[in-house]
Design a protein around this motif. Structure first.
Motif, PDB file in Angstrom:
ATOM      1  N   CYS A  32       0.886  -1.166   0.000  1.00 55.72           N
ATOM      2  CA  CYS A  32       0.000   0.000   0.000  1.00 55.72           C
ATOM      3  C   CYS A  32       0.923   1.215   0.000  1.00 55.72           C
ATOM      4  CB  CYS A  32      -0.861   0.048   1.248  1.00 55.72           C
ATOM      5  SG  CYS A  32      -1.778  -1.466   1.496  1.00 55.72           S
ATOM      6  N   GLY A  33       0.712   2.089  -0.943  1.00 59.52           N
ATOM      7  CA  GLY A  33       1.608   3.239  -1.036  1.00 59.52           C
ATOM      8  C   GLY A  33       0.893   4.451  -1.588  1.00 59.52           C
ATOM      9  N   GLU A  34       1.610   5.567  -1.560  1.00 62.52           N
ATOM     10  CA  GLU A  34       1.046   6.825  -2.046  1.00 62.52           C
ATOM     11  C   GLU A  34       1.737   7.198  -3.355  1.00 62.52           C
ATOM     12  OE1 GLU A  34      -1.413   7.846  -0.314  1.00 62.52           O
ATOM     13  OE2 GLU A  34      -1.669  10.008  -0.464  1.00 62.52           O
ATOM     14  N   VAL A  35       0.936   7.547  -4.360  1.00 64.54           N
ATOM     15  CA  VAL A  35       1.507   8.091  -5.585  1.00 64.54           C
ATOM     16  C   VAL A  35       1.491   9.609  -5.459  1.00 64.54           C
ATOM     17  CG1 VAL A  35       1.155   8.460  -8.066  1.00 64.54           C
ATOM     18  CG2 VAL A  35       0.901   6.174  -7.109  1.00 64.54           C
ATOM     19  N   VAL A  36       2.645  10.222  -5.675  1.00 62.36           N
ATOM     20  CA  VAL A  36       2.708  11.685  -5.668  1.00 62.36           C
ATOM     21  C   VAL A  36       3.399  12.165  -6.943  1.00 62.36           C
ATOM     22  CG1 VAL A  36       2.787  11.885  -3.139  1.00 62.36           C
ATOM     23  CG2 VAL A  36       4.921  11.721  -4.417  1.00 62.36           C
TER      24      VAL A  36
ATOM     25  N   PHE B   6       6.334  11.664 -10.940  1.00 61.38           N
ATOM     26  CA  PHE B   6       5.619  10.463 -10.496  1.00 61.38           C
ATOM     27  C   PHE B   6       6.497   9.690  -9.525  1.00 61.38           C
ATOM     28  CE2 PHE B   6       3.915   6.259 -10.378  1.00 61.38           C
ATOM     29  CZ  PHE B   6       2.572   6.369 -10.700  1.00 61.38           C
ATOM     30  N   GLY B   7       5.978   9.443  -8.344  1.00 59.51           N
ATOM     31  CA  GLY B   7       6.707   8.624  -7.369  1.00 59.51           C
ATOM     32  C   GLY B   7       5.724   7.733  -6.636  1.00 59.51           C
ATOM     33  N   TYR B   8       6.197   6.581  -6.206  1.00 61.31           N
ATOM     34  CA  TYR B   8       5.343   5.644  -5.444  1.00 61.31           C
ATOM     35  C   TYR B   8       6.089   5.302  -4.165  1.00 61.31           C
ATOM     36  CZ  TYR B   8       2.399   1.533  -4.477  1.00 61.31           C
ATOM     37  OH  TYR B   8       1.533   0.621  -3.904  1.00 61.31           O
TER      38      TYR B   8
END
Ligand code: ATP
Length: 409
Positions: free
Chosen positions: A173-177, A194-196
């Motif tokens: 479970c992660g955040e895309v920013v 884009f980062g995860y």
């Protein structure tokens, strides 16, 4: 469409379970209803209840992805909204990500809700993405939709990682920013486009999180991109954490998530500066963002200003900033519409080719996002699509008021 799905499912599925196996052996056509009892059993909910929710369309069949899946659009008993059941060779689950409760007063909430020690991590401001392995990586948004765009980008980050090879039953479970996505566009210095960043590792079927020390070890072992871990704190550390969040706010970072070591409890706490950013954005599209969205943020600001014990001057400065975050974007929008311009949100996405981009925008439109393609161009070996997101309520209502309609607010 349903017929097509039924036909494809007949080939896809080799059921292991009693009645389903029997039906296949007899060459009977399988319908989605035939899987519901098994799914209910696996998720420990009443089969009748699941059938009812399916009939009410609270549990929805999605056929657009190559593997059909059932998506929980609402909580059904203990099954979280966003839970997905892929109907593959076997039924593969990805449990929904639970709601994280918010503290508005840190000192008393820590004392009341947390046991002695807990881990504190950075809360990134992007969108929640669960990743599982199902023939290949699959990325699922919070609401339980497989997102081809996110999947493609996360694959380029995690594609060669051994994590899923060695832990196929787990879910990241992660955040895309970053700026290049259609859901939330906030850039961070470490992930401009884009980062995860992983913040939780769960068993995909039960949704149970690994304890934080086990998660930390896995993040290290597989060199997973992860949110910042500030370490272990205690319930007496509210002052230190308030300072930390204040500094984060000055750096344009959102705040923290406080997690019990066994991961049974989580609390989020965010900076007033990030609340102001949300307000500035939402008040640009003031008739599209509901009033509760705005009101909740005002409550947060007030309680934080109280707990910080701000001086008269500091409080006046905060009030000034809050007023700016509300009034300036609203007036800017009204002026633009009065000048005959539409107020939109513009962003870019990088895609493998123009067809992928068009299919993805069609996918967004299907989900109810009013987006259109403005321009397709090639840049540094990538296809870049400029997208406009439309906010019809704000534009139409503002125009009507400017044209002399009575105000209904
Ligand atoms: P909810 O309150 O239901 O969790 P929301 O979207 O309204 O969801 P947010 O204010 O965005 O709430 O906060 C929760 C979200 O924060 C999580 O769903 C997750 O996507 C994101 N998040 C970012 N960093 C972390 C982290 N370190 N730990 C947990 N969640 C994080």
């Amino acid at each position: 469409m349903l017929e097509m799905w039924r036909r494809s499912v007949r080939f896809l599925l080799r059921p292991k379970y009693g009645a389903m196996r029997q039906m296949f052996a007899e060459g009977k056509e399988m319908k989605v209803e035939d899987y519901l009892p098994k799914i209910a059993e696996d998720l420990r909910i009443d089969a009748k209840k699941l059938q009812e929710e399916y009939d009410k369309k609270n549990v929805q069949l999605v056929e657009e992805y190559e593997i059909p899946y059932l998506r929980f659009k609402r909580d059904v008993k203990d099954v979280q909204e966003g839970t997905v059941a892929f109907i593959d060779k076997e039924i593969v689950y990805a449990r929904g990500f639970p709601k994280i409760r918010r503290a508005v007063i840190l000192e008393s909430t820590l004392k009341k809700q947390m046991k002695d020690r807990f881990q504190v991590e950075e809360k990134l401001d992007g969108y929640n993405v669960r990743t599982i392995f199902l023939n290949d990586l699959v990325c699922i948004t919070r609401k339980g939709i497989v997102c081809p765009y996110t999947t493609k980008h996360v694959k380029s980050i995690l594609g060669t990682n051994q994590f899923f090879k060695e832990n196929p039953e787990l879910m990241l479970c992660g955040e895309v920013v970053g700026l290049q996505n259609p859901y939330q566009t906030k850039s961070y210095p470490e992930a401009k486009d884009f980062g995860y960043f992983v913040f939780d590792i769960k068993d995909r079927k039960s949704g149970k999180s690994l304890p934080s020390d086990v998660k930390n070890d896995m993040v290290k072992k597989y060199a997973l991109p992860s949110v910042k871990n500030f370490g272990i704190f205690t319930i007496d550390d509210s002052g230190v954490l308030l300072d930390l969040v204040r500094t984060m706010g000055e750096d344009k970072r959102e705040g923290i998530v406080i997690k019990s070591l066994d991961m049974s409890r989580q609390i989020k706490y965010t900076s007033n500066q990030s609340t102001n950013n949300d307000l500035r954005y939402a008040f640009k599209f003031f008739f599209d963002y509901g009033q509760p969205f705005m009101f909740r943020r005002l409550i947060r600001e007030a309680f934080q200003a109280y707990e910080l014990g701000l001086s008269k001057e500091q409080l006046e400065k905060e009030a000034d900033e809050l007023g700016r975050s509300i009034l300036l974007p609203m007036v800017e929008t009204i002026r633009a519409i009065a000048d005959g311009r539409e107020t939109t949100e513009d962003f870019e996405i990088a895609v493998p080719d123009a067809d992928f981009g068009k299919a993805f925008i069609a996918h967004l439109q299907h989900l109810g996002v009013k987006a259109t393609i403005e321009k397709v161009s090639e840049r540094a070996g990538q296809t870049v699509i400029k997208v406009k997101r439309h906010y019809p309520s704000t534009n139409d209502k503002t125009k009507a008021y400017l044209d002399g309609e009575f105000c209904s607010e």
